[in-house]
Design a protein around this motif. Structure first.
Motif, PDB file in Angstrom:
ATOM      1  N   ASP A  61     -31.965  -1.126  15.398  1.00  0.00           N
ATOM      2  CA  ASP A  61     -31.441   0.257  14.639  1.00  0.00           C
ATOM      3  C   ASP A  61     -29.958   0.024  13.990  1.00  0.00           C
ATOM      4  O   ASP A  61     -29.127  -0.866  14.226  1.00  0.00           O
ATOM      5  N   GLY A  62     -30.126   0.596  12.631  1.00  0.00           N
ATOM      6  CA  GLY A  62     -28.691   0.550  11.849  1.00  0.00           C
ATOM      7  C   GLY A  62     -28.891  -0.745  10.930  1.00  0.00           C
ATOM      8  O   GLY A  62     -27.859  -0.765  10.256  1.00  0.00           O
ATOM      9  N   ILE A  63     -30.176  -1.306  10.991  1.00  0.00           N
ATOM     10  CA  ILE A  63     -30.205  -2.186  10.002  1.00  0.00           C
ATOM     11  C   ILE A  63     -31.586  -2.195   9.114  1.00  0.00           C
ATOM     12  O   ILE A  63     -32.674  -1.662   9.603  1.00  0.00           O
ATOM     13  N   GLU A  64     -31.275  -2.248   7.643  1.00  0.00           N
ATOM     14  CA  GLU A  64     -32.494  -1.995   6.738  1.00  0.00           C
ATOM     15  C   GLU A  64     -33.047  -3.083   6.307  1.00  0.00           C
ATOM     16  O   GLU A  64     -34.435  -2.808   5.570  1.00  0.00           O
ATOM     17  N   SER A  65     -32.759  -4.148   6.481  1.00  0.00           N
ATOM     18  CA  SER A  65     -33.379  -5.304   6.083  1.00  0.00           C
ATOM     19  C   SER A  65     -32.692  -6.496   6.678  1.00  0.00           C
ATOM     20  O   SER A  65     -31.686  -6.485   7.236  1.00  0.00           O
ATOM     21  N   LEU A  66     -33.459  -7.787   6.834  1.00  0.00           N
ATOM     22  CA  LEU A  66     -32.888  -9.156   7.225  1.00  0.00           C
ATOM     23  C   LEU A  66     -33.174 -10.001   6.157  1.00  0.00           C
ATOM     24  O   LEU A  66     -33.980 -10.125   5.555  1.00  0.00           O
ATOM     25  N   GLU A  67     -32.059 -10.969   6.348  1.00  0.00           N
ATOM     26  CA  GLU A  67     -32.024 -12.333   5.186  1.00  0.00           C
ATOM     27  C   GLU A  67     -33.556 -13.233   5.572  1.00  0.00           C
ATOM     28  O   GLU A  67     -33.796 -13.178   6.623  1.00  0.00           O
ATOM     29  N   GLY A  68     -33.530 -14.008   4.603  1.00  0.00           N
ATOM     30  CA  GLY A  68     -34.829 -14.843   4.818  1.00  0.00           C
ATOM     31  C   GLY A  68     -34.311 -16.143   5.456  1.00  0.00           C
ATOM     32  O   GLY A  68     -35.313 -17.088   5.694  1.00  0.00           O
ATOM     33  N   TYR A  69     -33.309 -16.257   6.156  1.00  0.00           N
ATOM     34  CA  TYR A  69     -32.938 -17.522   6.979  1.00  0.00           C
ATOM     35  C   TYR A  69     -32.104 -17.037   8.004  1.00  0.00           C
ATOM     36  O   TYR A  69     -31.450 -16.169   7.940  1.00  0.00           O
ATOM     37  N   TYR A  70     -31.624 -17.909   9.017  1.00  0.00           N
ATOM     38  CA  TYR A  70     -30.818 -17.432  10.362  1.00  0.00           C
ATOM     39  C   TYR A  70     -30.100 -18.919  10.754  1.00  0.00           C
ATOM     40  O   TYR A  70     -30.589 -19.927  10.466  1.00  0.00           O
ATOM     41  N   TRP A  71     -29.133 -18.554  11.665  1.00  0.00           N
ATOM     42  CA  TRP A  71     -28.464 -19.650  12.198  1.00  0.00           C
ATOM     43  C   TRP A  71     -28.512 -19.462  13.892  1.00  0.00           C
ATOM     44  O   TRP A  71     -29.017 -18.501  14.283  1.00  0.00           O
ATOM     45  N   GLY A  72     -28.061 -20.473  14.367  1.00  0.00           N
ATOM     46  CA  GLY A  72     -28.220 -20.547  15.933  1.00  0.00           C
ATOM     47  C   GLY A  72     -26.819 -21.357  16.316  1.00  0.00           C
ATOM     48  O   GLY A  72     -26.344 -22.214  15.625  1.00  0.00           O
ATOM     49  N   VAL A  73     -26.771 -21.235  17.687  1.00  0.00           N
ATOM     50  CA  VAL A  73     -25.468 -21.729  18.244  1.00  0.00           C
ATOM     51  C   VAL A  73     -25.963 -22.255  19.591  1.00  0.00           C
ATOM     52  O   VAL A  73     -26.202 -21.330  20.498  1.00  0.00           O
ATOM     53  N   TYR A  74     -25.382 -23.316  19.983  1.00  0.00           N
ATOM     54  CA  TYR A  74     -25.665 -24.098  21.306  1.00  0.00           C
ATOM     55  C   TYR A  74     -24.570 -24.447  21.951  1.00  0.00           C
ATOM     56  O   TYR A  74     -24.146 -25.689  21.297  1.00  0.00           O
ATOM     57  N   VAL A  75     -24.031 -23.845  22.841  1.00  0.00           N
ATOM     58  CA  VAL A  75     -22.816 -24.461  23.274  1.00  0.00           C
ATOM     59  C   VAL A  75     -22.967 -24.748  24.877  1.00  0.00           C
ATOM     60  O   VAL A  75     -23.598 -23.941  25.678  1.00  0.00           O
ATOM     61  N   VAL A  84     -22.425  -4.270   2.404  1.00  0.00           N
ATOM     62  CA  VAL A  84     -23.241  -3.902   3.601  1.00  0.00           C
ATOM     63  C   VAL A  84     -23.689  -4.747   4.565  1.00  0.00           C
ATOM     64  O   VAL A  84     -24.607  -4.751   5.237  1.00  0.00           O
ATOM     65  N   LEU A  85     -23.002  -6.227   4.310  1.00  0.00           N
ATOM     66  CA  LEU A  85     -23.614  -7.311   4.994  1.00  0.00           C
ATOM     67  C   LEU A  85     -23.085  -6.759   6.886  1.00  0.00           C
ATOM     68  O   LEU A  85     -21.911  -6.419   6.917  1.00  0.00           O
ATOM     69  N   VAL A  86     -24.073  -7.208   7.495  1.00  0.00           N
ATOM     70  CA  VAL A  86     -23.809  -7.100   8.942  1.00  0.00           C
ATOM     71  C   VAL A  86     -24.695  -8.347   9.594  1.00  0.00           C
ATOM     72  O   VAL A  86     -25.120  -9.088   8.968  1.00  0.00           O
ATOM     73  N   LEU A  87     -24.321  -8.523  10.947  1.00  0.00           N
ATOM     74  CA  LEU A  87     -25.137  -9.736  11.793  1.00  0.00           C
ATOM     75  C   LEU A  87     -25.793  -9.040  12.810  1.00  0.00           C
ATOM     76  O   LEU A  87     -25.446  -8.069  13.553  1.00  0.00           O
ATOM     77  N   ALA A  88     -26.973  -9.396  12.810  1.00  0.00           N
ATOM     78  CA  ALA A  88     -28.132  -9.263  13.983  1.00  0.00           C
ATOM     79  C   ALA A  88     -28.133 -10.323  14.936  1.00  0.00           C
ATOM     80  O   ALA A  88     -27.757 -11.739  14.546  1.00  0.00           O
ATOM     81  N   GLU A  89     -28.150 -10.169  16.172  1.00  0.00           N
ATOM     82  CA  GLU A  89     -28.277 -11.286  17.134  1.00  0.00           C
ATOM     83  C   GLU A  89     -29.312 -11.298  17.987  1.00  0.00           C
ATOM     84  O   GLU A  89     -29.896 -10.244  18.373  1.00  0.00           O
ATOM     85  N   ARG A  90     -29.764 -12.283  18.791  1.00  0.00           N
ATOM     86  CA  ARG A  90     -30.806 -12.633  19.681  1.00  0.00           C
ATOM     87  C   ARG A  90     -30.601 -13.620  20.715  1.00  0.00           C
ATOM     88  O   ARG A  90     -30.047 -14.525  20.111  1.00  0.00           O
ATOM     89  N   PRO A  91     -30.885 -13.554  21.978  1.00  0.00           N
ATOM     90  CA  PRO A  91     -30.582 -14.784  22.783  1.00  0.00           C
ATOM     91  C   PRO A  91     -31.231 -16.052  22.321  1.00  0.00           C
ATOM     92  O   PRO A  91     -30.525 -17.192  22.565  1.00  0.00           O
ATOM     93  N   ASN A  92     -32.305 -15.925  21.851  1.00  0.00           N
ATOM     94  CA  ASN A  92     -33.232 -17.211  21.338  1.00  0.00           C
ATOM     95  C   ASN A  92     -34.453 -16.612  20.666  1.00  0.00           C
ATOM     96  O   ASN A  92     -34.292 -15.479  20.381  1.00  0.00           O
ATOM     97  N   TRP A 152     -34.491  -9.034  17.825  1.00  0.00           N
ATOM     98  CA  TRP A 152     -33.018  -8.917  17.302  1.00  0.00           C
ATOM     99  C   TRP A 152     -32.318  -7.732  17.587  1.00  0.00           C
ATOM    100  O   TRP A 152     -33.068  -6.658  17.845  1.00  0.00           O
ATOM    101  N   ALA A 153     -31.128  -7.591  17.858  1.00  0.00           N
ATOM    102  CA  ALA A 153     -30.260  -6.418  18.127  1.00  0.00           C
ATOM    103  C   ALA A 153     -29.142  -6.464  17.131  1.00  0.00           C
ATOM    104  O   ALA A 153     -28.606  -7.546  16.641  1.00  0.00           O
ATOM    105  N   HIS A 154     -28.675  -5.270  16.861  1.00  0.00           N
ATOM    106  CA  HIS A 154     -27.462  -5.194  16.039  1.00  0.00           C
ATOM    107  C   HIS A 154     -26.130  -5.878  16.792  1.00  0.00           C
ATOM    108  O   HIS A 154     -25.797  -5.734  17.848  1.00  0.00           O
ATOM    109  N   GLY A 155     -25.528  -6.751  15.865  1.00  0.00           N
ATOM    110  CA  GLY A 155     -24.363  -7.656  16.550  1.00  0.00           C
ATOM    111  C   GLY A 155     -23.043  -6.672  16.491  1.00  0.00           C
ATOM    112  O   GLY A 155     -22.030  -7.114  17.271  1.00  0.00           O
ATOM    113  N   ASN A 156     -23.078  -5.783  15.747  1.00  0.00           N
ATOM    114  CA  ASN A 156     -21.933  -4.702  15.634  1.00  0.00           C
ATOM    115  C   ASN A 156     -20.618  -5.789  15.294  1.00  0.00           C
ATOM    116  O   ASN A 156     -19.643  -5.743  16.007  1.00  0.00           O
TER     117      ASN A 156
END
Length: 612
Positions: free
Chosen positions: A342-356, A379-387, A392-396
């Protein structure tokens, strides 16, 4: 100056995954397209494929296999039959298990096994929740090395076991967990008996898919790698969250389980096949492993940045706890799941991940200063997901100075998206907070202002709960660059966040991305450390630390005389004057130990005796 009302974002190229309703006359076609697209992309396309079709190529970590611990296994069509077959060996795998033992005749759960009493076996002791590495040399001497760290917590862990021709080491998540010197007196591994291999089961087979030991693994496995060389710790870390090509020097097997369907899996190095047992063919799943096409890492660091030209830069800043390691990885392809939050109209064609690694929280900062992607930066925003197995969910994210910031993270994946444009009446050029002596100076600059009433400076310990520390009047209306400053003369000890809130004349407001500072009090630190009871006859040990400054951080560690930590906890004074930590010694061996309290300035130790 951007307008306040919502505006449609502009795409500069067509590389983003972009879904938008067309004109009314095309509504029916659009609905049909979306239904077909969702069915093909996110519904099981046959009875044995894992949920989430990766259509057109495997993205990120791809698939994993889940073993039931009862009768699931993969039989490998390859054998070893030479005495002294291995002068050196390295085994790696990603493991996720909650196995506790006690439900099976044998509590060993094999990860990969070529008969540990003839060649080698990497397995989980289900009762203990620990990894073991069993090896046998050409003179039939068996050595079994057990890791000190448990891995049966339901989280993904990277396991690496190494024999370098002399010593053996087990690494958990890029850190040494156990080692033994001169394990086989310099001999090579392997008795010379013919043994075929298994994943998820113990082997005593002298033929393909032959005799087994009922050492069934319970949980999920991914990215199983076998090398006929001894990999160094730095080499292990360099590919811990990074896919292999299969052509790496010294690589013997590489099972990444990315078939995702049917009953055969193949090694990506020499084409060795693995046959899944009948029930296991339904065990394919979207993998939750932290894995990308390229990656970078740092260990024992509180902050780390990984940047790729044209793609931006990701910074991880630890805000709570002490990290064992930080890995940042990049996947240069669209994700498996492109369901729009919700609140996001498109997604980029690549993504990042973090493992701490470690019990920590961090702030994720994405710097898009050199972003050359498809989405308008306005209009850049970030979406996130646990893995990669999740939606995906809006990262706000909080936004400011060409940065997107999300605090209080524990480990996840991030993708750029095109959000709705809701623009407030200032353009913020910069915002920073720096320590000067006993003060923190907060400076910011705007390039334009419209109906700007005032700014509020807020401060937080954890980046989540903020308190007001001051206000500064705005300029109302301006088309010129204006600079502002505020001084906090009573900053918090340790790490803290400062953020800016801007309020209009009509009461509407906006928050901007925070700045992190670390303030060390200039007063002389003198802590008092007490340990009771001492000696302890298996009683709970209470460690009391007095004299800490309000908000000050410290770490309490209990270790044996060889320096092996048996207890670790981070503490913070909350204005009470003393902090008490209770240690349960029931799983510790009798003997002499040291309790050490570490602050950024000093270390304080006490000896404690544990008797059983």
């Amino acid at each position: 100056m951007r307008l306040r009302q919502k505006q449609k974002p502009t795409l500069k190229t067509s590389t983003s995954i972009y879904l938008r309703y067309a004109a009314i006359g095309m509504a029916t076609a659009v609905v049909i397209f979306i239904v077909v697209f969702i069915y093909n992309s996110f519904v099981n396309v046959d009875a044995t494929r894992a949920e989430g079709d990766f259509g057109g190529g495997v993205k990120g970590p791809g698939y994993a296999l889940t073993f039931d611990g009862v009768d699931d296994y993969v039989a490998l069509d390859d054998s070893f039959e030479k005495a002294g077959q291995f002068a050196q060996i390295t085994i790696e795998a990603w493991v996720n298990t909650t196995a506790k033992g006690g439900n099976n005749v044998n509590d060993e759960g094999a990860i990969i096994d070529f008969d540990g009493n003839e060649y080698f076996s990497l397995y989980i002791d289900k009762k203990k929740g620990r990894v073991s590495f069993r090896t046998t040399d050409e003179s039939e001497t068996v050595n079994d090395l057990e890791a000190k760290d448990k891995v049966n917590d339901g989280e993904w862990h990277h396991i690496a076991a190494v024999y370098d021709g002399k010593d053996k080491v087990i690494y958990i998540d890029g850190k040494e967990s156990a080692s033994v010197k001169n394990a086989h007196s310099g001999q090579n591994l392997g008795t010379g008996k013919s043994r075929f291999g298994f994943i998820g089961e113990g082997s005593k087979a002298d033929s393909y898919n032959g005799s087994r030991k009922s050492y069934y693994f319970e949980g999920s496995l991914d990215d199983v790698r076998l090398w006929h060389i001894a990999r160094s710790l730095s080499e292990i870390r360099s590919t811990l969250t990074e896919k292999l090509s299969g052509n790496e020097t010294g690589l013997l097997y590489y099972f990444n389980f990315d078939e995702g369907v049917d009953g055969i899996t193949s090694d990506k190095t020499r084409g060795v096949t693995g046959t899944l047992s009948a029930d296991l063919s339904a065990g394919w799943m979207a993998s939750g492993v932290y894995m990308g096409d390229q990656s970078s890492y740092a260990y024992d660091a509180d902050e780390y940045t990984y940047s790729i030209p044209g793609k931006g830069a990701v910074t991880v800043t630890i805000t709570d706890g002490k990290p064992q390691g930080i890995h940042i990885y990049y996947v240069g392809a669209a994700p498996n799941d492109i369901t729009l939050p919700d609140g996001i109209e498109s997604l980029e064609g690549y993504y990042w991940g973090v493992y701490v690694m470690g019990n920590t929280k961090y702030t994720l900062t994405y710097d898009y200063s050199d972003y050359e992607g498809a989405i308008d930066t306005a209009v850049l925003v970030l979406a996130e997901r646990p893995n990669s197995g999740a939606k995906w969910a809006h990262g706000n994210p909080q936004k400011g100075s060409k940065k997107l910031v999300i605090p209080n993270q524990t480990g996840t994946e991030y993708i750029l998206g095109s959000g709705e444009e809701t623009v407030m009446p200032i353009e913020l050029l910069s915002f920073e907070a720096v320590v000067e002596g006993s003060d923190v100076i907060i400076d910011w600059t705007t390039t334009s202002e419209l109906n700007n009433d005032f700014f509020t400076i807020e401060r937080s310990r954890d980046g989540k709960e903020y308190q007001i520390v001051g206000t500064v009047d705005g300029a109302g209306n301006s088309d010129e660059s204006l600079s502002y400053s505020f001084t906090d003369r009573n900053p918090m000890a340790g790490k803290s966040y400062y953020r800016l809130k801007q309020t209009d004349f009509d009461g509407k407001f906006e928050y901007f991305a925070p700045a992190l500072v670390s303030y060390t009090t200039t007063t002389t630190e003198e802590l008092m450390l007490s340990v009771y009871p001492n000696p302890s006859f298996n009683q709970t040990i209470t460690v009391t630390v007095e004299g800490m400054a309000s908000g000050q951080d410290a770490r309490v560690v209990m270790m044996d005389l060889q320096g092996n930590a048996v207890f670790r906890q981070d503490i913070q004074d909350e204005g009470m004057g003393a902090v008490a930590v209770r240690i349960d010694p029931s799983n510790m061996s009798a003997g002499n130990y040291l309790v050490m309290v570490s602050t950024p300035e000093n270390k304080y130790t006490k000896q404690v005796i544990l008797r059983k």
